[in-house]
Motif scaffolding. Structure first.
Motif, PDB file in Angstrom:
ATOM      1  N   ASN A   1       0.221  -1.280  -6.132  1.00 26.31           N
ATOM      2  CA  ASN A   1       0.814  -1.692  -7.411  1.00 26.31           C
ATOM      3  C   ASN A   1       1.438  -0.512  -8.147  1.00 26.31           C
ATOM      4  OD1 ASN A   1       0.250  -4.383  -7.146  1.00 26.31           O
ATOM      5  ND2 ASN A   1      -1.711  -4.282  -8.227  1.00 26.31           N
ATOM      6  N   GLU A   2       0.738   0.629  -8.090  1.00 31.55           N
ATOM      7  CA  GLU A   2       1.247   1.825  -8.782  1.00 31.55           C
ATOM      8  C   GLU A   2       2.607   2.229  -8.220  1.00 31.55           C
ATOM      9  OE1 GLU A   2      -0.262   6.369  -9.153  1.00 31.55           O
ATOM     10  OE2 GLU A   2      -1.828   4.873  -8.818  1.00 31.55           O
ATOM     11  N   LEU A   3       2.714   2.199  -6.905  1.00 29.29           N
ATOM     12  CA  LEU A   3       3.977   2.584  -6.262  1.00 29.29           C
ATOM     13  C   LEU A   3       5.087   1.560  -6.533  1.00 29.29           C
ATOM     14  CD1 LEU A   3       4.438   4.370  -2.990  1.00 29.29           C
ATOM     15  CD2 LEU A   3       5.645   2.227  -3.212  1.00 29.29           C
ATOM     16  N   MET A   4       4.718   0.273  -6.420  1.00 32.99           N
ATOM     17  CA  MET A   4       5.723  -0.776  -6.657  1.00 32.99           C
ATOM     18  C   MET A   4       6.180  -0.791  -8.112  1.00 32.99           C
ATOM     19  SD  MET A   4       6.507  -2.149  -3.806  1.00 32.99           S
ATOM     20  CE  MET A   4       7.365  -3.669  -4.097  1.00 32.99           C
ATOM     21  N   ASP A   5       5.269  -0.457  -9.016  1.00 32.19           N
ATOM     22  CA  ASP A   5       5.627  -0.483 -10.448  1.00 32.19           C
ATOM     23  C   ASP A   5       6.802   0.449 -10.736  1.00 32.19           C
ATOM     24  OD1 ASP A   5       3.958  -2.413 -11.352  1.00 32.19           O
ATOM     25  OD2 ASP A   5       2.420  -1.058 -12.135  1.00 32.19           O
ATOM     26  N   ILE A   6       6.743   1.663 -10.241  1.00 34.21           N
ATOM     27  CA  ILE A   6       7.823   2.598 -10.573  1.00 34.21           C
ATOM     28  C   ILE A   6       9.028   2.430  -9.633  1.00 34.21           C
ATOM     29  CG2 ILE A   6       6.632   4.530  -9.372  1.00 34.21           C
ATOM     30  CD1 ILE A   6       9.083   4.750 -12.342  1.00 34.21           C
ATOM     31  N   ASN A   7       8.762   2.191  -8.334  1.00 32.87           N
ATOM     32  CA  ASN A   7       9.896   2.119  -7.392  1.00 32.87           C
ATOM     33  C   ASN A   7      10.669   0.808  -7.489  1.00 32.87           C
ATOM     34  OD1 ASN A   7       8.941   4.546  -6.539  1.00 32.87           O
ATOM     35  ND2 ASN A   7       8.742   4.006  -4.388  1.00 32.87           N
ATOM     36  N   PHE A   8       9.961  -0.285  -7.764  1.00 36.38           N
ATOM     37  CA  PHE A   8      10.619  -1.598  -7.706  1.00 36.38           C
ATOM     38  C   PHE A   8      10.547  -2.389  -9.010  1.00 36.38           C
ATOM     39  CE2 PHE A   8      10.557  -6.189  -6.821  1.00 36.38           C
ATOM     40  CZ  PHE A   8      11.846  -6.330  -6.340  1.00 36.38           C
ATOM     41  N   ASN A   9       9.332  -2.594  -9.556  1.00 36.01           N
ATOM     42  CA  ASN A   9       9.221  -3.463 -10.731  1.00 36.01           C
ATOM     43  C   ASN A   9      10.029  -2.932 -11.918  1.00 36.01           C
ATOM     44  OD1 ASN A   9       7.529  -5.018  -9.187  1.00 36.01           O
ATOM     45  ND2 ASN A   9       5.636  -4.248 -10.074  1.00 36.01           N
ATOM     46  N   SER A  10      10.004  -1.623 -12.096  1.00 33.21           N
ATOM     47  CA  SER A  10      10.780  -1.062 -13.216  1.00 33.21           C
ATOM     48  C   SER A  10      12.277  -1.267 -12.974  1.00 33.21           C
ATOM     49  CB  SER A  10      10.458   0.414 -13.427  1.00 33.21           C
ATOM     50  OG  SER A  10      10.958   1.194 -12.377  1.00 33.21           O
ATOM     51  N   ALA A  11      12.697  -1.261 -11.709  1.00 33.80           N
ATOM     52  CA  ALA A  11      14.121  -1.483 -11.392  1.00 33.80           C
ATOM     53  C   ALA A  11      14.555  -2.878 -11.833  1.00 33.80           C
ATOM     54  CB  ALA A  11      14.352  -1.312  -9.889  1.00 33.80           C
ATOM     55  N   VAL A  12      13.677  -3.853 -11.600  1.00 30.19           N
ATOM     56  CA  VAL A  12      13.995  -5.234 -11.999  1.00 30.19           C
ATOM     57  C   VAL A  12      14.130  -5.315 -13.518  1.00 30.19           C
ATOM     58  CG1 VAL A  12      13.266  -7.645 -11.911  1.00 30.19           C
ATOM     59  CG2 VAL A  12      12.677  -6.107 -10.024  1.00 30.19           C
TER      60      VAL A  12
ATOM     61  N   ALA B   1       4.190   1.190   2.326  1.00 27.07           N
ATOM     62  CA  ALA B   1       4.373   0.745   0.941  1.00 27.07           C
ATOM     63  C   ALA B   1       5.701   1.280   0.396  1.00 27.07           C
ATOM     64  CB  ALA B   1       3.211   1.224   0.076  1.00 27.07           C
ATOM     65  N   TYR B   2       5.967   2.550   0.654  1.00 28.08           N
ATOM     66  CA  TYR B   2       7.233   3.155   0.199  1.00 28.08           C
ATOM     67  C   TYR B   2       8.417   2.431   0.846  1.00 28.08           C
ATOM     68  CZ  TYR B   2      10.886   6.668  -0.532  1.00 28.08           C
ATOM     69  OH  TYR B   2      12.057   7.315  -0.880  1.00 28.08           O
ATOM     70  N   CYS B   3       8.343   2.236   2.169  1.00 21.82           N
ATOM     71  CA  CYS B   3       9.433   1.556   2.885  1.00 21.82           C
ATOM     72  C   CYS B   3       9.661   0.155   2.316  1.00 21.82           C
ATOM     73  CB  CYS B   3       9.118   1.460   4.379  1.00 21.82           C
ATOM     74  SG  CYS B   3       9.108   3.048   5.222  1.00 21.82           S
ATOM     75  N   ALA B   4       8.562  -0.558   2.042  1.00 23.79           N
ATOM     76  CA  ALA B   4       8.677  -1.920   1.498  1.00 23.79           C
ATOM     77  C   ALA B   4       9.348  -1.887   0.132  1.00 23.79           C
ATOM     78  CB  ALA B   4       7.299  -2.563   1.410  1.00 23.79           C
ATOM     79  N   SER B   5       8.987  -0.891  -0.690  1.00 24.53           N
ATOM     80  CA  SER B   5       9.585  -0.818  -2.039  1.00 24.53           C
ATOM     81  C   SER B   5      11.087  -0.571  -1.942  1.00 24.53           C
ATOM     82  CB  SER B   5       8.902   0.266  -2.880  1.00 24.53           C
ATOM     83  OG  SER B   5       9.271   1.575  -2.464  1.00 24.53           O
ATOM     84  N   LYS B   6      11.495   0.216  -0.950  1.00 28.31           N
ATOM     85  CA  LYS B   6      12.919   0.546  -0.825  1.00 28.31           C
ATOM     86  C   LYS B   6      13.704  -0.605  -0.180  1.00 28.31           C
ATOM     87  CE  LYS B   6      12.566   4.317  -2.946  1.00 28.31           C
ATOM     88  NZ  LYS B   6      13.273   4.564  -4.197  1.00 28.31           N
ATOM     89  N   GLY B   7      13.045  -1.326   0.746  1.00 28.54           N
ATOM     90  CA  GLY B   7      13.672  -2.523   1.316  1.00 28.54           C
ATOM     91  C   GLY B   7      13.830  -3.599   0.260  1.00 28.54           C
TER      92      GLY B   7
END
Ligand SMILES: NC(=O)c1ccc[n+]([C@@H]2O[C@H](COP(=O)([O-])OP(=O)(O)OC[C@H]3O[C@@H](n4cnc5c(N)ncnc54)[C@H](OP(=O)(O)O)[C@@H]3O)[C@@H](O)[C@H]2O)c1
Length: 255
Positions: A110-121, A156-162
């Motif tokens: 969640n921590e990684l997705m929050d900054i890499n992906f959720n904040s982007a949305v 997790a990083y790869c998933a956030s970037k995909g």
């Protein structure tokens, strides 16, 4: 002489502007005439970026984009009351963590997705608001070739970037109705602090292998900044929903 990448009169918010690709992008855009809104957590490092910008009228805004993510659209509206509306948004804030499945927990994910992906949305949702967006408008997400290939320990990083690339394709359809373009840049390995951290996490021979996989060698931050500027500027006015790979030939190499 006409410069098709001229950004004079445009205002661009860059997240992750305190370091690496965000900093290089902000500098490049300022040299093309844009006014910058620099966003990250570390004020000293944002000021270091600010000191390297060409022109005047730039802003520094400290914010942790990994917390109170729901509040990002409201925060953007407040920011734009001070800065004026935005023609561009570059989401370069991000983190990489070596997290093999055996140590991957939901909280780390969640921590990684929050900054890499959720904040982007939420940044994109904020950008399209009345009072925030100005025409012509363009968004660029810093994805990665890691979102296009498998990388051991980096699922997790790869998933956030995909996810950023998938998000971009769908949002491009919604945002076209509002004359907002959105694209991704997918860099290979570029010489930044993030790359140094990754180097520290890998055995020497693995990192050497990664480096050798780039036929043109490792990238410089300016190489990515050029691609971001191209996508933001009128040079890309008929490009939306796409991902521009900037990887020194890594994917072509098939390693
Ligand atoms: N370097 C590469 O080889 C490479 C390759 C492919 C893709 N990318 C992607 O490109 C982007 C930039 O990478 P980089 O190499 O420039 O990394 P970097 O040098 O480590 O910079 C990361 C930036 O993100 C900001 N940031 C991190 N967490 C944040 C948070 N919670 N809130 C606000 N800002 C935050 C940092 O600022 P503060 O610490 O001041 O908050 C910093 O400005 C990342 O999304 C990365 O995944 C990099």
């Amino acid at each position: 002489m006409i410069n098709p990448m001229d950004m004079t009169g445009r205002r661009v918010m860059v997240s992750g502007a305190s370091s690496g690709l965000g900093r290089a992008t902000a500098i490049q855009l300022s040299q093309l005439g844009a006014q910058l809104v620099l966003v990250a957590r570390n004020r000293d490092r944002l000021e270091q970026t600010h000191a390297q910008l060409a022109g005047e009228g730039h802003h520094i805004i400290e914010r942790d984009l990994g917390t109170e993510i729901d509040a990002i659209p409201k925060w953007m509206k407040q920011v734009c009351e001070t800065t004026g509306p935005l023609h561009g948004l570059v989401h370069s804030a991000g983190v990489v963590s070596m997290l093999p499945l055996r140590v991957l927990s939901l909280s780390k994910l969640n921590e990684l997705m929050d900054i890499n992906f959720n904040s982007a949305v939420m940044l994109t949702k904020g950008f399209r608001q009345r009072g925030v967006v100005a025409n012509p408008a363009s968004i660029v997400m810093l994805s990665s070739i890691a979102g296009l290939i498998g990388q051991r320990g980096l699922s997790a990083y790869c998933a956030s970037k995909g996810a950023l690339m998938a998000l971009t394709r769908s949002l491009a359809l919604e945002l076209a109705e509002e004359q907002i373009r959105i694209n991704c840049v997918a860099p290979g390995l570029v010489e930044t602090e993030m790359a140094s951290k990754h180097e520290g996490e890998l055995p020497d021979e693995k990192f050497a292998q990664l480096e050798q996989g780039h036929p043109l060698g490792l990238g410089k931050p300016e190489d990515v900044a050029n691609a971001v500027a191209f996508l933001l500027a009128e040079t890309a006015r008929w490009i939306t929903g796409s991902t521009l790979v900037v990887d020194g030939g890594y994917l072509a190499n098939g390693v």
